[in-house]
Write a protein that holds these residues in place. Structure first.
Motif, PDB file in Angstrom:
ATOM      1  N   VAL A 747      52.407 -22.150  39.880  1.00  0.00           N
ATOM      2  CA  VAL A 747      52.543 -20.724  40.170  1.00  0.00           C
ATOM      3  C   VAL A 747      51.216 -20.001  39.989  1.00  0.00           C
ATOM      4  N   VAL A 748      50.520 -20.295  38.892  1.00  0.00           N
ATOM      5  CA  VAL A 748      49.253 -19.623  38.625  1.00  0.00           C
ATOM      6  C   VAL A 748      48.223 -20.001  39.687  1.00  0.00           C
ATOM      7  N   ASP A 749      48.168 -21.267  40.065  1.00  0.00           N
ATOM      8  CA  ASP A 749      47.237 -21.672  41.124  1.00  0.00           C
ATOM      9  C   ASP A 749      47.530 -20.944  42.432  1.00  0.00           C
ATOM     10  N   LEU A 750      48.799 -20.788  42.721  1.00  0.00           N
ATOM     11  CA  LEU A 750      49.172 -20.058  43.936  1.00  0.00           C
ATOM     12  C   LEU A 750      48.689 -18.608  43.872  1.00  0.00           C
ATOM     13  N   LEU A 751      48.853 -17.990  42.713  1.00  0.00           N
ATOM     14  CA  LEU A 751      48.427 -16.596  42.554  1.00  0.00           C
ATOM     15  C   LEU A 751      46.904 -16.476  42.623  1.00  0.00           C
ATOM     16  N   LEU A 752      46.199 -17.364  41.932  1.00  0.00           N
ATOM     17  CA  LEU A 752      44.740 -17.286  41.934  1.00  0.00           C
ATOM     18  C   LEU A 752      44.178 -17.578  43.319  1.00  0.00           C
ATOM     19  N   THR A 753      44.754 -18.561  43.999  1.00  0.00           N
ATOM     20  CA  THR A 753      44.295 -18.863  45.357  1.00  0.00           C
ATOM     21  C   THR A 753      44.509 -17.663  46.271  1.00  0.00           C
TER      22      THR A 753
END
Length: 1522
Positions: A747-753
Motif C-alpha cells: 500500500v505504501v509503495d503504491l502511495l509513494l509511486t
C-alpha cells in the motif's frame, strides 16, 4: 404587378397533391371560409405552372394604356386567388441546389436583394390578405409565422420526446426567422399573438426553436413564458423539456455545444428573473408571477435530481447524465453574463436550503445511528460535487451562518445536512475553526437555556466533522474531552447543566454506536464528587447497552483507537494488533510496555483471554531469540504469564518445530485475497487523481478525489473511520532494521509511486507554486496513526538502505514529500528513532537528517540530490510572502548538509558566488528527463532566494556543523582523494571558518577557539551513536569510534601551530591550556552522583579526554618554562584534572600506564615520529595515522614540525633542567601525589626510558626527585629480599606505596616475615602501608581480578596485626578529611572518592582481626566505630554494599559473608562494645546521636543509656538505706 414582386405561380393539380397543397394555414384563421372560397377557383381544371402559361405567348402583344392596366389588374387577381401564404414563407429559398422559380422571375442585384424583395412581397401579400379578412396585419403575420414554426418542428421523422432540431430544420427556421425579423422591422408582427399561437400547440414545440426565437430577438424567453396564463402548465412544460435537454446535452452528439448554450441561457434567464432583487416592471404581467414561475422551474429541476440520487441511479444511465448536467449549471462561469452577483448568490443559497430541507423524513435518532454512512467519501459524488459548486460563490462564514439559520427555522433532511457538513470541512480548510466555533456556540446556548435541539445539533455536527479525519476536525474522543473533560467545560456552570448533559447522553444510549459509548466511559465528563452519582448512573447504563450489543469495555484492545466511529473490532483481531504494537514498543524501550502491565492488573479478562493467546501463538522458535521471544520471557520473569499457559506454549512450539517444512510453509498465509479488491479500488482512485492534477480545469475536484482516496485507503488497510488520533504516542522507528508488513509495504509503495508520478506529471505542466494544493492534501491523507509508522519505515528503507538504487524521479518525489511532511509537522507526533541512534523524540522533518548520512561516496551523492530537490521544491512552492512556511518545512540539517556537500564536491562553490539570473528556476533542471544533479545543485547555489534563506538563524553552516559532518566521512570510501581531502580541510579551516566572524559560525581568527571547538565536536561525535553505525571492518578514531581520521590530524597540526606561536606579552599570567578548559566545561555539565549511570557517563567522558591528551604533544600536560626563568613547568591544569577526575577512576592508588608515561617522557623528536604515534597509541586507535592510503610522514605533518614536550624535555628548556624537574616533582608530592605513586607502579617500564631520555638532554645525573623514586622502588624490593632493608629514602607514604605495589606483584602466601623487616623503619610507614592495603581490599571488592595469590583481606589483616602488636594507632585512617594538614590531604588524593566512601565496609570486614581490649582504650575508638557503622548502614540502604558484593563475588552473596551478615556482626560488636568504653569516649557522642536519629534505635538507645550513666553516675549506684 409588373416585375417588382411576382410570386411563384401555383397551379392546380389533381389528386392528393392538390389537397396537400391547399392553404391549410388559412383554415385555422378566423376568416378561413372566405379564404377557402377565394382560393378554390378552377378546382376541377388542370393546374399549370406560371412558365407554362407564358410559354405560348412568344410574341408580346402591343397594348395601349388601358390594356396594360387591365393586364395588371388581371395578374393581381390571379395571384391573390392562388396565393398560399403558409407555403410561401417556407419556400422562399427552396430546396438545396435548386433555384426557385420566384428567383428566376425577379431581376435583382446584390446579395441581399433576394431576401429583402421576398420579404417585401410576403409583407405586401400579408397586408392584402389581412385587409380582405378584416384582421390586423400584425396578427395575421404572427399567425403565419407561428404556423410555419410549428410545421418545421413537426417535420422531423424522429418521434418525441425531443428538444433539439435537425440541421434541415435549423436551416428552414433560419429563413423563417429572417422573414419574422423583417416583419418586426415593418411593425407587422405581434409578439403576444405569436406567443399565444405557440402555446396552443405547445406539445409540438421544440425547446431549441423557442431558444432560437430568444437568440434571434424575435420573442424572448421571458415574453414567451409571461404570455401563458397557466403558470403550472408553464412550469411543467419547461421542466420536462429542460430534463430532456440535460439528457441530450450529456449524450454523444454533434450539437452538444448548442445544447449547452441553450441550457446556459435558460438558467441565466430563470436565475435573473427568479432571484432578482428589483423586478423589471416593464413586462405585461405581474413580475411576482414570473419570479414564481422561474423559482418553481428551478426547484422542480433540483427536486427531480435529488429524487433520482435518492433512488440510486446507475452511473452512465440517462438519469445520471441528466442529473450531472443539471448540477453542472451551478458552475460559477455559467453566470458571467449576469451583471449583478447578488442573483446567483441568492440562487445558490436558495438551492442549498432546498437541498437541506428536501423530504425531511429522517428523525434525529436515525441520524445518530446512520451518520457514519454519510461521510464525504460515502456521499454520492454528484451530490458532493454540487456542494462544492455551491461553496464557491459563498464564503465559509456565509455557509456556516446559512446552515445554522436553516437548521433553526426548518425541518431538515439530516442526511443532506450532515453530508454537507462533511463536504464543508473537507473542501474548505478555513471552515474547521468556523465549525468548531459554531459547535461551541450551540453548546453554550444549549446549556444556558437547556435547549435540546442545540445540543443534538452540536453533537451531530461534531461527530460528522470528526469522521473526516485530523486534517478536517479533531477526533470525537479529543473533542469530547476538550468540551467536557475539564472544569472549564460547558457543563461546569451548575448542577442543572450536569443533569441536562447526562439526561441527554442517557437518551442517546439506545441509538449510540459502541465506539461513542466507549469514549464516554473511558473519557467521562469531569464531575464534582458530590454529583458523582450522575456519572456512575450513566456509566452503568452505557455498560448495560454495550453488554446488550455484546461489546465489552474490559475486552477492548490495549492500543485500540477510541476515536474511530466504525464497528468495534473483534477482540481476537484487536489482540493481534496489540501484540504487534507491544512488540514494537518493547523493541525500542527494552521494557514491558506500560499498557501491557496495566492490562495484566486492571483488565485481566482481556489480558488472559485474548492478549496472551495472541502473543503465545505456537511457532517455530528462532535460534536467536527475537523481540517476541524476549517479550514473552520478560513477562514470564515478571509472573505475568501463568506457568501452565507458558508450559503449553512451549510444548506447542516444539510440536510445530517437528512438522515438515512444507506443513509449516502452508501455515504461512499470504495476504487474504479479499484485500486485493480494496487495493484495486485504491489504484483506480490514485489514477483518477493524476488526471485532476494535470488538468487545471479539474482543480476543484482535487479535494473530493482525495477524500475518495482516503476512504479507499481505510478499506485497504482496515483502518477505522477516524484513524487520526495519535494520543501523544510517538512513532517508534528502527533505522537499522525497519520492519514493515508485506501488505502495508504494498500500500505504501503504491502511495509513494503515485505521489512521485503525480509530482512529475504536474511539474511538466506547471511549476510547484501553480500546481494547487494537491500535494499537501495527499501528504495529509498519509498522516494517519496507523499509516504514518509504515510510511516512515518505508522511507527509512528507501533512503537509508536502498538510496543508491533510487531513480531521479523517486528522489525528487520523496524530497517534495519530505517538504510537505514538514509543512504538517505540528499535527504529527514525534519519532523515536531506535538503534543505532539514541531513542529520543524527533520531529518528522529532522528524521531525514538521520536517514541521509554523508559517510560514503554513494550516500553523499544521494544526500546532495535529496537536499537539492527538497530545497528547490520548497523555494519554488512557497511565495516570498510565505517564506516562513518554507523555513519550517525544511529541516535545518538538510540545508546545512546541502552547503556542506556543495563546498566539498564543487571547488567553484568555494569562491564568492556569481548570482544566477532571477528568472531561472532551480526547479527547472529537476524536471528534465535526465537530471544533471551537478548543474541543478550549482543552479540552486547561485539563487538569491537561497542566500536569503541562509541568512535565517540556525540555517547557515557553521564551523561546528562542518566538523560534525566531516567526522562522519569514511576516508576509504570517500569521493575525494587524500590530497583533495587535505586541501579541502585546509581551505575550510584556515580560509573559510577561521577568519569568519563568530556571528556567522566562524572563529574570529582565533586558532585556539578553532582547536577547542574541534575537540568539543570530536568528543561529542565519539560518544554519539553515529560513530558506531558502520561496518565492522572500519578503522577506529577514538576508542572504537569510526569516522574521518584526518580531522584528528588537523587538530594535531593546529595544536602544533599554537605551540610555536609567540609568547604572551609582558608578565601577563598564562590563561592555561585551552584543552583543559574544554574538559572542565564538559565535565561540569555532567551530573554528579554515585549511581552506575552517572559514573559510567563520567568515566566515558574521561576516557575520551585521556585519549585526546595522548594524541597531542605532552606539552599540553607540562607547560615549558621560559629559558630565562628558573620556575618549574606549569602543571596546575593537569594536576587539577588528575585530582578532581582521573583520581576517581584510578585503580589501587595509581593511574594507567599511558597517561603516566605521557607525563614523564618525550613521545616524539623532530627527526622522525615515533612508532607509538604513527601506529597506535594504547587506547587511542589508529586515528593519528592519517589517511589509510597516504604515506606515513604526510599523514601527520604536525609530528614533523614540532618537538612535543614531556616533563624532561620541558625541564631541559630551562636554565637548570635538574632544578626544574625537582621543583615539578616536589610540587607533585603536595599537589598531585597520585602521579608519583603511578610512577612507582610503572617504574620497571619507565626507568629505562627516563634514563635514556635524560642522557640525551643532559649529561648530569638524574634529578634528585627522580632518584628518590628510584630509591623508593629499591627500598621496596629490598624489604622482600633476604637482606636487611635500608632506611626509608624519602616520604614514608611514598615508600609505603612502593612497598604495597611490590607486595601485590610478588604474590607471596604471607608477608609476616617481610613486615618484620620494618621494625626499625618507623610507625608512619606501617600506617601508610595499611592505608594502601585498605585501598587494595576495596579494589578487590570492586574489581575481583585485582586479587592476587594472597588475598587483599589477608594482607590487610597481617598489616593490622603488625600495627596492633606495636601498639600503633591506626584509627586516624578512618577519620581523614580534606581539612587535615599534610597527612589527610595527601592520602585522600591517592584514593578515589568512591573507595573512601566504602571505608566502613573495609573497617568492619576486619572486625574479626580487631584487638578489642586495645581498641577500647583508645579515645577515638567509639567515635570511629559508631561513625563507620552509621555510614555502613547508609551504604546498605543506598544499595551500594549489594552492588559491591555482586561485583566482587559474581552474585555469590555467601562468599566472605554478605552485607546483611556484615551489618549484623557490626551492630552486635557495637552493642557489646558501648558499655565497655571508658567515660572519655563519650565526650563527643552528642554529634553521633544526632546522626543516628533515624538509623538504628537500639544503638541510639545504648549510646543514650551509657551517656546518662557517664553524666550522672549516682543514678546507677546502690541506694544507702542506713
Amino acid at each position: 404587378m409588373g416585375a417588382r414582386a411576382c410570386p411563384r405561380p401555383m397551379g392546380r393539380k389533381r389528386g392528393p397533391e392538390s389537397e396537400r397543397r391547399r392553404p391549410w394555414l388559412v383554415r385555422d384563421m378566423s376568416a378561413s371560409q372566405a379564404l377557402g372560397a377565394a382560393s378554390d377557383l378552377g378546382q376541377g381544371g388542370c393546374r399549370r405552372a406560371w412558365v407554362e402559361l407564358l410559354a405560348g405567348r412568344v410574341k408580346r402583344q402591343k397594348l395601349g394604356p388601358e390594356g396594360e392596366q387591365k393586364v395588371r389588374e388581371s395578374a393581381v387577381r390571379l395571384l391573390r386567388s392562388h396565393l398560399n401564404l403558409g407555403d410561401l414563407v417556407l419556400e422562399v429559398e427552396g430546396p438545396p441546389g435548386k433555384q426557385l422559380c420566384l428567383s428566376r422571375l425577379i431581376d435583382y442585384d446584390g446579395p441581399g436583394a433576394h431576401i429583402d424583395l421576398s420579404s417585401s412581397l410576403i409583407g405586401s401579400a400579408l397586408r392584402d390578405q389581412a385587409a380582405q379578412l378584416g384582421v390586423p396585419a400584425a396578427v395575421l403575420c404572427s399567425q403565419v409565422v407561428a404556423s410555419g414554426l410549428v410545421r418545421v418542428c413537426e417535420a422531423d421523422a424522429v418521434p418525441p420526446p425531443k428538444v433539439l432540431l435537425t440541421p434541415d430544420q435549423r436551416k428552414k427556421l433560419s429563413s423563417l426567422f429572417e422573414i419574422a425579423q423583417n416583419l418586426l422591422a415593418q411593425s407587422m408582427f405581434s409578439r403576444l399573438s405569436f406567443c399565444q399561437e405557440l402555446w396552443k400547440v405547445q406539445n409540438s414545440l421544440l425547446l431549441e426553436a423557442v431558444w432560437r426565437l430568444h437568440v434571434q430577438s424575435i420573442v424572448s424567453l421571458q415574453e414567451l413564458l409571461e404570455s401563458h396564463a397557466d403558470s403550472q402548465a408553464v412550469v411543467a412544460w419547461l421542466s420536462r423539456d429542460l430534463r430532456l435537454l440535460c439528457e441530450q446535452t450529456e449524450a454523444p452528439c454533434k450539437h452538444a455545444d448548442v445544447a449547452r448554450a441553450m441550457l446556459a441561457d435558460f438558467v441565466q434567464m430563470l436565475v435573473s428573473r427568479g432571484f432578482q432583487k428589483n423586478a423589471d416592471v416593464r413586462g405585461t404581467v405581474d413580475p411576482e408571477w414570473m419570479s414564481q414561475v422561474a423559482v418553481a422551474v428551478l426547484e422542480r429541476m433540483l427536486a427531480s435530481a435529488l429524487e433520482a440520487l435518492a433512488a440510486g441511479i446507475q452511473e452512465g444511465s440517462a438519469a445520471h447524465k441528466a442529473v450531472s448536467c443539471w448540477f453542472g449549471v451551478f458552475s460559477g462561469h455559467m453566470y458571467g453574463s449576469i451583471i449583478s452577483t447578488e442573483s446567483p448568490k441568492r440562487f445558490f443559497c436558495h438551492t442549498l436550503t432546498q437541498i437541506l430541507t428536501h423530504k425531511p423524513v429522517l428523525k434525529v435518532s436515525d441520524a445518530v445511528q446512520m451518520q457514519r454512512e454519510w461521510s464525504f467519501a460515502r456521499t454520492p459524488p454528484l451530490l458532493s460535487g454540487l456542494y462544492r459548486r455551491l461553496f464557491v460563490i459563498l464564503s465559509p462564514e456565509e455557509l456556516v451562518g446559512h446552515l445554522q439559520e436553516v437548521l433553526e427555522t426548518q425541518e431538515v433532511n439530516w442526511q443532506h445536512v450532515l453530508s454537507c457538513v462533511s463536504t464543508l470541512v473537507i473542501c474548505l480548510p478555513d471552515a474547521q475553526q468556523l465549525v468548531n466555533d459554531w459547535v461551541s456556540r450551540l453548546l453554550t446556548h444549549a446549556f444556558e437555556s437547556c435547549d435540546l435541539d442545540s445540543m443534538v445539533l452540536a453533537f451531530l455536527v461534531a461527530r460528522q466533522a470528526a469522521l473526516e479525519g485530523p486534517a478536517a476536525f479533531p477526533s470525537y474522543a479529543a473533542w469530547f474531552q476538550a468540551a467536557f473533560g475539564s472544569a472549564r467545560g460547558f457543563h461546569g456552570s451548575s448542577k442543572k447543566a450536569l443533569v441536562f448533559l447526562f439526561k441527554f447522553l442517557s437518551d442517546l444510549v439506545p441509538f449510540e454506536a459502541p465506539r461513542y459509548l466507549q469514549v464516554h466511559i473511558l473519557h467521562p465528563p469531569l464531575v464534582p464528587s458530590k454529583y458523582r452519582t450522575l456519572l456512575t448512573d450513566y456509566v452503568a447504563l452505557a455498560r448495560t447497552r454495550l453488554a446488550d450489543l455484546k461489546v465489552s469495555v474490559e475486552n477492548m484492545g490495549l492500543y485500540e483507537d477510541l476515536s474511530s466511529a466504525g464497528d468495534v473490532t473483534e477482540p481476537r483481531c484487536q489482540a493481534a494488533q496489540d501484540v504487534e504494537k507491544a512488540i514494537m514498543v518493547f523493541e525500542h524501550t527494552g521494557k514491558i510496555p506500560a499498557a501491557v502491565l496495566e492490562a495484566s492488573i486492571f483488565r485481566r479478562s482481556y489480558y488472559l483471554s485474548h492478549f496472551l493467546p495472541a502473543l503465545l501463538t505456537p511457532r517455530v522458535l528462532p535460534r536467536v531469540p527475537d523481540s517476541r521471544a524476549a517479550l514473552i520471557e520478560s513477562l514470564r520473569r515478571a509472573d505475568k504469564i501463568p506457568p501452565s499457559l507458558y508450559s503449553t506454549y512451549r510444548q506447542a512450539c516444539s510440536t510445530v518445530g517437528e512438522k515438515k517444512p512444507e506443513d509449516a510453509a502452508s501455515q504461512r498465509e499470504v495476504e487474504p485475497s479479499c484485500k486485493e479488491e480494496p487495493l484495486g479500488l485504491l489504484t483506480t482512485a490514485l489514477r483518477e487523481l493524476r488526471a485532476s492534477v494535470t488538468d487545471p480545469t479539474q482543480r476543484d475536484a482535487l479535494l473530493a478525489q482525495m477524500a475518495v482516496i482516503s476512504e479507499q485507503l481505510r478499506s485497504a488497510l482496515g483502518l477505522g473511520e477516524d484513524d487520526s488520533d495519535f494520543e501523544g504516542a510517538p512513532v517508534q522507528l528502527s533505522v537499522r532494521a525497519p520492519k514493515l508488513q508485506p501488505w502495508e509495504q504494498r500500500v505504501v509503495d503504491l502511495l509513494l509511486t503515485s505521489f512521485c508520478q503525480n509530482l512529475m506529471a504536474a511539474s511538466s505542466v506547471a511549476p510547484p507554486d501553480r500546481q494547487g494544493p494537491w500535494a499537501a492534501h495527499f501528504v495529509r491523507t498519509l498522516c494517519r496513526r496507523r499509516l504514518l509508522p509504515a510510511l516512515l519505515s518505508r522511507l527509512c528503507q528507501l533512503l537509508h538502505h536502498q538510496g543508491p538504487s533510487l531513480s531521479a524521479s523517486h528522489v525528487v518525489g520523496l524530497a517534495a514529500l519530505a517538504v510537505h511532511l514538514g509543512e504538517s509537522r505540528s499535527a504529527l507526533p514525534e519519532v523515536h528513532v531506535g538503534p543505532p541512534t539514541p531513542a529520543r523524540g524527533l520531529p518528522v522533518p529532522e528524521l531525514f537528517d538521520i536517514l541521509l548520512p554523508c559517510r560514503t561516496q554513494e550516500s553523499s551523492a544521494l544526500c546532495l540530490k535529496f537536499c537539492t530537490a527538497a530545497i528547490s521544491y520548497s523555494l519554488c512552492k512557497f511565495s516570498p510572502q510565505s517564506r516562513d512556511i518554507s523555513y519550517s518545512c525544511l529541516s535545518p540539517g538538510l540545508i546545512k548538509k546541502f552547503q556542506f556537500m556543495v563546498f566539498r564536491w564543487f571547488s567553484e562553490a568555494r569562491d564568492p558566488p556569481s548570482w544566477e539570473d532571477p528568472a531561472s528556476s532551480p526547479w527547472r533542471p529537476l524536471c528534465l528527463p535526465s537530471v544533471d544533479w551537478q548543474r541543478a545543485a550549482l543552479c540552486l547555489w547561485k539563487q538569491r532566494t537561497l542566500r536569503e534563506l541562509l541568512k535565517q538563524e540556525g540555517l547557515h553552516l557553521t564551523y561546528r556543523d562542518w566538523l560534525q559532518l566531516e567526522l562522519e566521512i569514511q576516508p576509504e570510501v570517500d569521493s575525494l582523494s587524500d590530497t583533495e581531502r587535505q586541501d579541502f580541510h585546509q581551505w575550510a579551516i584556515h580560509q573559510h571558518f577561521l577568519p569568519a566572524p563568530s556571528a556567522t559560525g566562524g572563529c574570529d581568527g582565533d586558532l585556539e577557539v578553532a582547536c577547542a571547538t574541534l575537540v568539543d565536536v570530536l568528543m561529542d561525535f565519539c560518544q554519539s551513536s553515529r560513530s558506531y553505525d558502520h561496518s565492522e571492518n572500519s578503522d577506529l578514531v577514538l576508542g572504537g569510534c569510526t569516522g574521518n581520521r584526518d580531522i584528528f590530524s588537523r587538530l594535531q597540526e593546529m595544536a602544533a601551530d599554537l605551540e610555536q606561536g609567540p609568547a604572551p606579552l609582558g608578565h601577563a599570567a598564562p590563561r592555561g591550556h585551552f584543552l583543559f578548559g574544554v574538559f572542565c566545561r564538559r565535565l561540569q555539565a555532567l551530573a554528579r552522583g554515585w549511581d552506575v549511570a552517572s559514573r559510567l557517563q563520567r568515566q566515558q567522558e574521561l576516557l575520551m579526554c585521556k585519549r585526546i591528551l595522548l594524541g597531542l604533544p605532552p606539552s599540553v600536560l607540562v607547560g615549558s618554562p621560559r629559558l630565562e626563568q628558573l620556575a618549574a613547568p606549569d602543571c596546575d591544569d593537569f594536576f587539577h584534572l588528575v585530582n578532581s577526575e582521573l583520581r576517581n577512576f584510578s585503580h589501587d592508588g595509581a593511574l594507567t600506564h599511558d597517561i603516566t608515561a605521557h607525563f614523564f617522557r618525550v613521545i616524539s623528536f623532530p627527526s622522525a615520529p615515533p612508532a607509538s604515534l604513527l601506529t597506535q597509541t594504547p587506547g587511542l586507535g589508529p586515528c593519528v595515522r592519517g589517511s589509510s592510503r597516504g604515506p606515513g610522514p604526510r599523514a601527520n605533518p604536525a609530528c614533523g614540525r614540532v618537538s612535543p614536550q614531556g616533563l624532561l624535555n620541558a625541564c631541559s628548556r630551562s636554565r637548570d633542567p635538574s632544578l626544574a624537574a625537582d621543583l615539578t616533582l616536589t610540587a607533585c608530592q603536595t599537589q598531585c601525589p597520585l602521579l608519583l605513586t603511578s610512577a612507582l607502579l610503572w617504574w620497571p617500564h619507565l626507568e629505562p626510558e627516563l634514563h635514556r631520555r635524560w642522557r640525551r638532554c643532559s649529561q648530569s645525573p638524574l634529578p634528585a626527585e627522580l632518584r628518590r623514586l628510584q630509591e623508593a622502588r629499591h627500598f621496596a624490593r629490598s624489604v622482600l629480599s633476604p637482606l636487611a632493608a635500608p632506611p626509608t629514602p624519602g616520604p614514608a607514604w611514598l615508600c609505603a606505596a612502593a612497598l604495597h605495589f611490590v607486595i601485590r606483584r610478588a604474590g607471596k602466601e604471607s608477608i609476616r616475615w617481610e613486615l618484620g623487616q620494618l621494625d626499625g623503619q618507623g610507625e608512619e610507614l606501617l600506617v601508610f602501608l595499611f592505608f594502601f592495603s585498605l585501598m587494595g581490599l576495596l579494589s578487590s571488592h570492586l574489581t575481583p581480578q585485582a586479587a592476587g595469590s594472597l588475598k587483599p583481606l589477608d594482607v590487610c589483616a597481617e598489616v593490622l596485626g603488625c600495627l596492633q602488636r606495636k601498639r600503633v594507632s591506626w584509627l586516624p585512617l578512618f577519620q581523614l578529611t580534606e581539612t587535615d594538614a599534610g597527612l589527610g590531604r595527601t592520602l585522600l588524593r591517592l584514593a578515589p572518592d568512591h573507595q573512601v566512601r566504602l571505608l566502613p565496609l573495609a573497617f568492619y570486614s576486619l572486625l574479626s582481626y580487631f584487638d578489642e581490649d586495645a581498641l577500647l582504650q583508645e579515645d577515638a575508638f567509639l567515635h570511629v566505630a559508631v561513625n563507620m557503622y552509621l555510614k555502613l548502614v547508609g551504604l546498605f540502604v543506598a544499595g551500594e554494599t549489594g552492588a559491591v558484593w555482586t561485583l566482587a563475588h559474581g552474585g555469590d552473596l555467601q562468599a566472605q559473608g554478605d552485607p546483611v551478615s556484615l551489618i549484623t556482626n557490626a551492630r552486635l560488636f557495637l552493642l557489646q562494645s558501648i558499655p565497655r568504653c571508658p567515660k572519655r569516649s563519650f565526650s563527643d557522642v552528642a554529634e553521633l546521636l544526632g546522626a543516628s536519629a533515624d538509623c538504628d534505635p537500639e544503638v541510639r538507645a545504648a549510646l543514650l543509656s551509657r551517656q546518662q550513666a557517664v553524666l550522672d553516675p549516682d543514678l546507677y549506684q546502690a541506694p544507702r538505706l542506713f
